[in-house]
Every structure is written in C-alpha cells, then in structure tokens.
Design a protein around this motif. Structure first.
Motif, mmCIF file in Angstrom:
data_model
loop_
_atom_site.group_PDB
_atom_site.id
_atom_site.type_symbol
_atom_site.label_atom_id
_atom_site.label_comp_id
_atom_site.label_asym_id
_atom_site.label_seq_id
_atom_site.Cartn_x
_atom_site.Cartn_y
_atom_site.Cartn_z
ATOM 1 N N ASP A 1 50.311 62.170 25.214
ATOM 2 C CA ASP A 1 49.808 61.089 24.363
ATOM 3 C C ASP A 1 48.280 61.132 24.283
ATOM 4 N N VAL A 2 47.662 61.297 25.448
ATOM 5 C CA VAL A 2 46.200 61.248 25.561
ATOM 6 C C VAL A 2 45.729 62.430 26.400
ATOM 7 N N VAL A 3 44.540 62.956 26.073
ATOM 8 C CA VAL A 3 43.911 64.001 26.875
ATOM 9 C C VAL A 3 42.594 63.456 27.424
ATOM 10 N N CYS A 4 42.389 63.621 28.728
ATOM 11 C CA CYS A 4 41.122 63.266 29.365
ATOM 12 C C CYS A 4 40.502 64.557 29.884
ATOM 13 N N ASN A 5 39.527 65.077 29.160
ATOM 14 C CA ASN A 5 38.934 66.379 29.487
ATOM 15 C C ASN A 5 37.705 66.205 30.378
ATOM 16 N N LEU A 6 37.912 66.397 31.679
ATOM 17 C CA LEU A 6 36.827 66.300 32.651
ATOM 18 C C LEU A 6 36.452 67.661 33.215
ATOM 19 N N ALA A 7 37.148 68.710 32.791
ATOM 20 C CA ALA A 7 36.859 70.063 33.268
ATOM 21 C C ALA A 7 35.623 70.607 32.560
ATOM 22 N N ALA A 8 34.769 71.239 33.324
ATOM 23 C CA ALA A 8 33.576 71.884 32.763
ATOM 24 C C ALA A 8 32.914 72.688 33.867
ATOM 25 N N GLN A 9 32.117 73.657 33.474
ATOM 26 C CA GLN A 9 31.234 74.285 34.455
ATOM 27 C C GLN A 9 30.082 73.325 34.668
ATOM 28 N N ALA A 10 29.988 72.795 35.864
ATOM 29 C CA ALA A 10 28.998 71.767 36.161
ATOM 30 C C ALA A 10 27.703 72.383 36.680
ATOM 31 N N GLY A 11 26.685 71.535 36.779
ATOM 32 C CA GLY A 11 25.440 71.934 37.414
ATOM 33 C C GLY A 11 24.338 72.314 36.452
ATOM 34 N N VAL A 12 23.206 71.651 36.587
ATOM 35 C CA VAL A 12 22.037 71.943 35.736
ATOM 36 C C VAL A 12 21.363 73.230 36.204
ATOM 37 N N ARG A 13 21.096 73.341 37.493
ATOM 38 C CA ARG A 13 20.325 74.484 38.006
ATOM 39 C C ARG A 13 21.119 75.778 37.931
ATOM 40 N N TYR A 14 22.423 75.702 38.179
ATOM 41 C CA TYR A 14 23.295 76.875 38.149
ATOM 42 C C TYR A 14 23.303 77.510 36.753
ATOM 43 N N SER A 15 23.117 76.702 35.721
ATOM 44 C CA SER A 15 23.171 77.219 34.346
ATOM 45 C C SER A 15 22.007 78.147 34.023
ATOM 46 N N ILE A 16 20.939 78.046 34.779
ATOM 47 C CA ILE A 16 19.776 78.915 34.545
ATOM 48 C C ILE A 16 20.097 80.356 34.958
ATOM 49 N N GLU A 17 20.905 80.500 36.015
ATOM 50 C CA GLU A 17 21.241 81.826 36.529
ATOM 51 C C GLU A 17 22.561 82.372 35.975
ATOM 52 N N ASN A 18 23.439 81.490 35.512
ATOM 53 C CA ASN A 18 24.789 81.909 35.089
ATOM 54 C C ASN A 18 25.143 81.343 33.713
ATOM 55 N N PRO A 19 24.368 81.661 32.685
ATOM 56 C CA PRO A 19 24.586 81.008 31.374
ATOM 57 C C PRO A 19 25.935 81.294 30.747
ATOM 58 N N GLU A 20 26.460 82.512 30.929
ATOM 59 C CA GLU A 20 27.720 82.879 30.257
ATOM 60 C C GLU A 20 28.877 81.972 30.686
ATOM 61 N N THR A 21 28.865 81.568 31.948
ATOM 62 C CA THR A 21 29.938 80.713 32.466
ATOM 63 C C THR A 21 30.032 79.406 31.690
ATOM 64 N N TYR A 22 28.891 78.887 31.271
ATOM 65 C CA TYR A 22 28.847 77.603 30.566
ATOM 66 C C TYR A 22 29.384 77.733 29.143
ATOM 67 N N ILE A 23 29.120 78.870 28.521
ATOM 68 C CA ILE A 23 29.649 79.098 27.174
ATOM 69 C C ILE A 23 31.172 79.229 27.232
ATOM 70 N N ASP A 24 31.681 79.957 28.206
ATOM 71 C CA ASP A 24 33.137 80.153 28.337
ATOM 72 C C ASP A 24 33.856 78.826 28.568
ATOM 73 N N ALA A 25 33.440 78.088 29.581
ATOM 74 C CA ALA A 25 34.166 76.874 29.969
ATOM 75 C C ALA A 25 33.846 75.692 29.067
ATOM 76 N N ASN A 26 32.563 75.497 28.768
ATOM 77 C CA ASN A 26 32.140 74.264 28.113
ATOM 78 C C ASN A 26 32.155 74.332 26.593
ATOM 79 N N ILE A 27 32.055 75.521 26.031
ATOM 80 C CA ILE A 27 32.089 75.658 24.571
ATOM 81 C C ILE A 27 33.443 76.209 24.111
ATOM 82 N N VAL A 28 33.800 77.398 24.576
ATOM 83 C CA VAL A 28 35.080 77.993 24.188
ATOM 84 C C VAL A 28 36.239 77.124 24.695
ATOM 85 N N GLY A 29 36.140 76.687 25.943
ATOM 86 C CA GLY A 29 37.191 75.844 26.514
ATOM 87 C C GLY A 29 37.350 74.534 25.771
ATOM 88 N N PHE A 30 36.232 73.922 25.394
ATOM 89 C CA PHE A 30 36.309 72.641 24.683
ATOM 90 C C PHE A 30 36.882 72.824 23.275
#
Length: 342
Positions: A94-123
């Motif tokens: 009935d409803v989707v609650c999407n709380l999954a994501a690659q978290a972390g501000v500082r981690y994104s500076i060193e691992n940008p690809e992970t954020y595109i996969d999980a947070n953009i493609v995944g969304f």
C-alpha cells in the motif's frame, strides 16, 4: 496496511519498523546491509525484529520474523532492476517508506560512485516500482544537508536549496526533484522528509552522539570540529518515528494536484543546540569529563542546522518533545547495555 520499509537494518528504519508493527501493520523490511559502518550492529537490530543473522546475510532470501507474525525481511540492493520489481509484484504494498541510502557527508568525498548507485539509481528504481504497482504513497528520506550554503536560520522548506556542498546533499536534492517529476507525471503522492541530526538508542556509530560517548568511555579524546562553534538540531529518534508513522498512516486521497501530491517537510527538534552543550550532557550522564581535541571545520560540513517544522506541525500535528538530557540518557543507557559497560 502493507508497508515496504527500505533501510530496515538502519537506525531510523529499524525504529520505524518497530513502531509500524506495534500499530498492527504488515511490514516488509529491505536492506543491503552494506559495510559503511559495523554490520554487526545492523544484524543486531534485525535480531530485535526476529530475523537471524544467518537469514539476513543471504541476498534475495525472503525471511519471516520469528518474533513478529506480520514482519519479513529481504536483503537486496535498491538498484537491482530485476529483483525490486518482482518484490513489488508479489507483495502488493500500500505504502513505501524509503529510508535506504548511502549515508554520510564526509564519506561521499572519497566514495562518490556509491552515492550515485544507491541514492540516484536506487531511488529511480523505487519511483518506477511505485508508478507501475500503484503505490498509494511514497514517503522518503531527504536530509537537512540539502540546505548547503543557505544562511537563513532556521531552515524552512521554502528556502533556496541550490547550493549543496557534498555529493550526499546533491543526491538528496536530486531525490526531491525526481519525486516531484513522478508526482506530476504519474499522479501519486510523494512526501520527502528532511531529517535533522537524529540520535538515540541503536544509533549510527558514525554520528556525533555515538562517537563522543564511545571515545569518552574508552578514555580517548573527542574530535570537536569548528573549534566547538557548531550547532545542530539534535532530534531524538522517538520524535522522528512519531512523525514518520503519522505521515505513513494519514489518508492521501485528498491530495490531487501536483502541489498537493508532492510535499517536502523538515523533521527535526525545532531547536538548535550548541555542540559543546550536547557534549556537556553526555559528560553529565557518563560522570566523566571529555578530553576535547579542537579542530577546524571539515569539508562538506556546515556550522549550524535548525529546522523550521511549522508546516509539519500544521499538517500532521507533529510535536517533538524529548529534551536533550532525556534523549542523551536513553542513548547512554542503551550503549552501556549493548557494549556491556559498567
């Protein structure tokens, strides 16, 4: 209702699952259990929900809870374009609650690809599944980090958010834009929640509450960035969960126009707390003075966050009510029990 909660092994997701189950809903939890932080903590959360580590560790294995008759779990990547649509087709959510994501501000500076996969493609995968399977409401996690270089305090949802200063923040702003597009084109309700510094029992080891407590207990110095001149809208987990569940449970039928279908809210404590005051509360409940290592501001960080939650109060009667002292005490009690600290 039958509700999909992604990020179910995460801090907020775990608590949301618990509350929804207490309310009598059927819940399917999804998580990829990545190693951004200690996976044993994620497995321990799932064990609280009746899912064993052995079952949770196997990708695409759909496991029923041994504790809650209306809970099951599947380990899956959001960006899996074969498995996720199959899950939607078989479960009839009935409803989707999407709380999954690659978290972390500082981690994104060193691992940008992970954020595109999980947070953009995944969304995008979530949006497509919601579109094709007639989901009544998508509630999803955004972040206070979208405010970036905005200097207006407190942060309000009508403020400009075009100056993110981390890829994590940019990915969350992208989620909001993508949700607007899908609400407009396909006429289903989406609600984004800009979370403000959530803390409490079962919290993330990379967040200030955990880092400070852990270091102080071990007699190690704590890192205090921007020389302590920071303020955060620290929000206790129970206040966050109360707001999220209220949004999930509210009937969205009256939302018909794009402006009504697409919503974004701040969800926070509505009160900025100085970092040094937060540390003092931890010291008080531990009965120990912290060794403070003063450091400059880190790249991608902001000096202050403060949520204006007026619209969430108006639309959902949201009332954050946990004082910092009470929330810190609850976290420390959990920490001591979990790590067997006397």
């Amino acid at each position: 209702m039958k509700i999909l909660v992604t990020g179910a092994a995460g801090f907020i997701g775990f608590h949301v699952c618990n509350r929804l189950l207490e309310q009598g809903h059927h819940v399917v939890g999804l998580d990829n259990i990545n190693d951004y932080y200690d996976v044993q903590l994620k497995y321990a959360r799932l064990q609280q929900l009746g899912i064993s580590k052995d079952d949770a560790a196997v990708f695409l294995k759909h496991t029923s809870s041994r504790t809650y008759p209306h809970f099951s779990f599947v380990k899956m990547h959001l960006e899996d374009r074969e498995a996720l649509p199959k899950l939607f087709a078989s479960e009839n959510f009935d409803v989707v609650c999407n709380l999954a994501a690659q978290a972390g501000v500082r981690y994104s500076i060193e691992n940008p690809e992970t954020y595109i996969d999980a947070n953009i493609v995944g969304f995008l995968n979530i949006l497509e599944c919601c579109r094709h399977h007639h989901i009544k409401h998508l509630v999803y996690a955004s972040s206070s980090s979208v405010y970036g270089l905005n200097t207006q305090i407190p942060f309000a949802t009508n403020h400009q958010v075009d100056t993110p200063i981390s890829l994590y923040a940019a990915s969350k702003k992208s989620n909001e834009l993508m949700a607007h597009t899908y609400s407009h084109l396909f006429k289903f309700p989406t609600t984004g929640l800009r979370f403000f510094t959530v803390y409490g029992p079962w919290g993330r080891p990379d967040m200030a509450m955990f880092l400070f407590t852990d270091a102080i207990v071990k007699g190690q110095p704590i890192k205090v960035f921007n020389n302590g001149q920071m303020a955060r809208d620290f929000t206790y987990i129970d206040d966050i969960v109360a707001g999220v569940v209220r949004i999930i449970e509210k009937d969205t039928t009256p939302r018909t126009t794009t402006n009504q279908l697409y919503k974004v809210y701040n969800i926070g404590n509505n009160n900025a707390v100085k970092l040094l005051d937060f540390i003092e509360a931890i010291e008080t409940h531990l009965g120990t003075t912290a060794q403070k290592h003063m450091l400059p501001m880190q790249p991608g960080d902001v000096a202050q966050t403060w949520a204006d939650v007026t619209d969430l109060m108006r639309d959902y009667n949201y009332k954050p009510q946990t004082p910092i002292s009470n929330g810190v005490k609850a976290f420390i009690n959990w920490y001591k029990t979990y790590y067997n600290v006397t």
